[in-house]
Structure formats: structure tokens, C-alpha cells
Design an enzyme around this catalytic site. Structure first.
Site, PDB file in Angstrom:
ATOM      1  N   GLU A  88      -1.288  19.073  -5.279  1.00  0.00           N
ATOM      2  CA  GLU A  88      -2.516  18.933  -6.076  1.00  0.00           C
ATOM      3  C   GLU A  88      -3.346  17.943  -5.603  1.00  0.00           C
ATOM      4  O   GLU A  88      -4.321  17.418  -6.345  1.00  0.00           O
ATOM      5  CB  GLU A  88      -2.158  18.789  -7.358  1.00  0.00           C
ATOM      6  N   SER A  89      -3.305  17.260  -4.400  1.00  0.00           N
ATOM      7  CA  SER A  89      -4.185  16.236  -3.834  1.00  0.00           C
ATOM      8  C   SER A  89      -3.354  14.937  -3.503  1.00  0.00           C
ATOM      9  O   SER A  89      -2.376  14.897  -2.647  1.00  0.00           O
ATOM     10  CB  SER A  89      -5.287  16.064  -4.726  1.00  0.00           C
ATOM     11  N   HIS A 124      -2.761   0.209  -4.023  1.00  0.00           N
ATOM     12  CA  HIS A 124      -3.084  -1.005  -3.070  1.00  0.00           C
ATOM     13  C   HIS A 124      -2.942  -2.083  -4.212  1.00  0.00           C
ATOM     14  O   HIS A 124      -3.812  -2.337  -5.022  1.00  0.00           O
ATOM     15  CB  HIS A 124      -4.316  -1.205  -2.274  1.00  0.00           C
ATOM     16  N   CYS A 126      -5.825  18.352  -8.431  1.00  0.00           N
ATOM     17  CA  CYS A 126      -6.786  19.467  -8.891  1.00  0.00           C
ATOM     18  C   CYS A 126      -5.750  20.469  -9.326  1.00  0.00           C
ATOM     19  O   CYS A 126      -4.595  20.349  -9.390  1.00  0.00           O
ATOM     20  CB  CYS A 126      -7.475  20.264  -7.373  1.00  0.00           C
ATOM     21  N   SER A 170       0.906  -0.952   0.138  1.00  0.00           N
ATOM     22  CA  SER A 170      -0.002   0.173   0.218  1.00  0.00           C
ATOM     23  C   SER A 170       0.800   1.235   0.081  1.00  0.00           C
ATOM     24  O   SER A 170       1.970   1.408   0.826  1.00  0.00           O
ATOM     25  CB  SER A 170      -0.988  -0.019   1.336  1.00  0.00           C
TER      26      SER A 170
END
Lengths: 148, 148
Positions: free
Chosen positions: A66-67, A72, A87, A59
Site C-alpha cells: 500500500e506504498s 530516519h 493508499c 535509516s
């Protein structure tokens, strides 16, 4: 009159199938593939965490300015679920998707682009609504699949 | 015969509207709300990263043993996009959603549960298909919204 919209966030939900299990179970390789995907997509990396889980699977999350990007893996199924949430206009999550597909050696892959935080571009107001599904892509024939 | 399915991952895509902007812009508060949401949902926290962005907004990710939780806030819109991705039966992402909704003071909220990594429960085989949308919930009237 059609309401023009733009969106605060672009969220690519990606599914990668028939990947190389040795890649999916290799912590440092997954880290480097994700990091490179973020970089070539134009993202600014803020922090990243990758972990190997027993007996199989990795993981990892990269927080970007930007986010975020997240992965996974289930090596025993040859499957990886990857989220590419961005974003702004400076990052293209599709570039990251294509890079991941190639470097996970996925024989089958899909993505759906979800538009999150929809704005009316005339008024600038946020529309209080669930996400909308935008562009979708499938990179191989649907085998043994199910209708959506 | 209908194909029975179960899923490797449950991914709640949540949208929170009309939240308290002071909460959404408060790094330590967002950290503690997300951490508590993870805990009461039954998740095991592996690592977490929270960042404040200029001029407004917080991004945060918690890697859990059962996948990840992520939040991005836009205080200027009173909006937060929250992802609650879990695997296994020991964590209930809906519990985390309800906790977040209450503590962000969201007047309007939605979630869609996306099923990722679908398995045929008879054969145990992975179905090579995009995610499927499962349960959806809306916690207030749709105001100024758009049809899905």
C-alpha cells in the site's frame, strides 16, 4: 457547489521529539518497531531495508503493498522523522503513528496528513494540484517552537 | 531578533502529472530513472527496492546514505508521487526532481520543499515543531486544479 474529493494516497509526515536515544540508535529495535507498526496498521510488507550509520542514526524503509513507511533517526537530538504513506482503505497510518510514538518514547510528537493525488469523486478525474494538508495532530505542548 | 534556522532534512514532496503511462508502468525504466536521479543529485545509494503491482503501477524506494528517495506511480492516471528526502549539503534534491520530471515526461509538476528537524543555528538546539514549508515550484499551469 463544493467539489467532493478523495485521494489516491494518505501521507502522514511525523516528527518525534525527545525520544529515547538508545532506541533511536538501535538498528534491530527500530526494525522491529517499524515492522510491528506496519503490521498493526494493516499493511502488507513487501520488502524492508534498515541501516545503521556512523557514528549515530538509523535509516529504514519498508515497502508495503500500500506504498511505504520510512524512518530516519538522529539519536544525538532525540529526533526521528517518520513517513507513513499509504493508499487504499485497508491500512490506517494513524495506527502506525500512535504505535511509533509509544515505542520511541517520544515526549513530543506531531503529524500532518498530506493528501496526495486528489480525485474529484463525481468525475473520477485527477486534479492537477499540489498535495493538500488534511488532519494535523500534536501530542504535547509546543516547547521552544516556532509558529507554523 | 529573527531566529536563524537550519534543518537536518530537506524533503521534496513532488507530484508529477500527465506523465507517459508506459514509463510509469515499466519497472526497469522507473528503477533506472530513479537510480540516475539519485546519482546525478550526488547521493550515495545504499540499497534499492522496486516492485510492480497488479494490474498497474510501480513502487520503489532507494535508501541513500543521505536519507531516501521513493516513488509510487498510477499509470492509469498518468500520476506519480515522488519523495526526495535528503540530509547534508552534498546532495541537491532539486536536481533529482528536474531529472525525474524530464524522464517521466510530466507535463505538469509541483514540488514543495519541507524542512524537517529545524535547528536554531545560534544555539544548535532542535526546535520541537512540525515541518515547515520552504520553496515551492510549479512547472506548468494549474489545470482543473484547486486552490491550496
Amino acid at each position: 457547489m463544493e467539489c467532493k474529493q478523495f485521494t489516491l494516497g494518505r501521507h502522514l509526515l511525523s516528527e518525534f521529539y525527545d525520544c529515547d536515544p538508545n532506541v533511536l540508535n538501535n538498528l534491530s529495535l527500530i526494525d522491529s518497531v517499524m515492522t510491528e507498526a506496519a503490521t498493526i496498521a494493516g499493511a502488507t510488507i513487501v520488502q524492508k531495508n534498515f541501516h545503521h550509520f556512523s557514528p549515530y542514526g538509523v535509516s529504514g524503509v519498508i515497502v508495503i503493498a500500500e506504498s511505504h513507511l520510512a524512518i530516519h533517526t538522529w539519536p544525538e537530538y532525540g529526533y526521528a522523522a517518520v513517513d507513513l504513506f499509504t493508499c487504499g482503505d485497508s491500512v490506517d497510518p494513524v495506527v502506525a503513528y500512535e504505535f511509533m510514538r509509544e515505542h520511541l518514547h517520544a515526549k513530543t510528537a506531531f503529524y500532518s496528513e498530506l493528501k496526495r493525488g486528489l480525485l474529484n469523486s463525481d468525475s473520477g478525474q485527477l486534479l492537477k494540484a499540489p498535495f493538500q494538508v488534511g488532519q494535523e495532530r500534536q501530542n504535547a505542548l509546543l516547547e521552544g517552537g516556532i509558529a507554523r
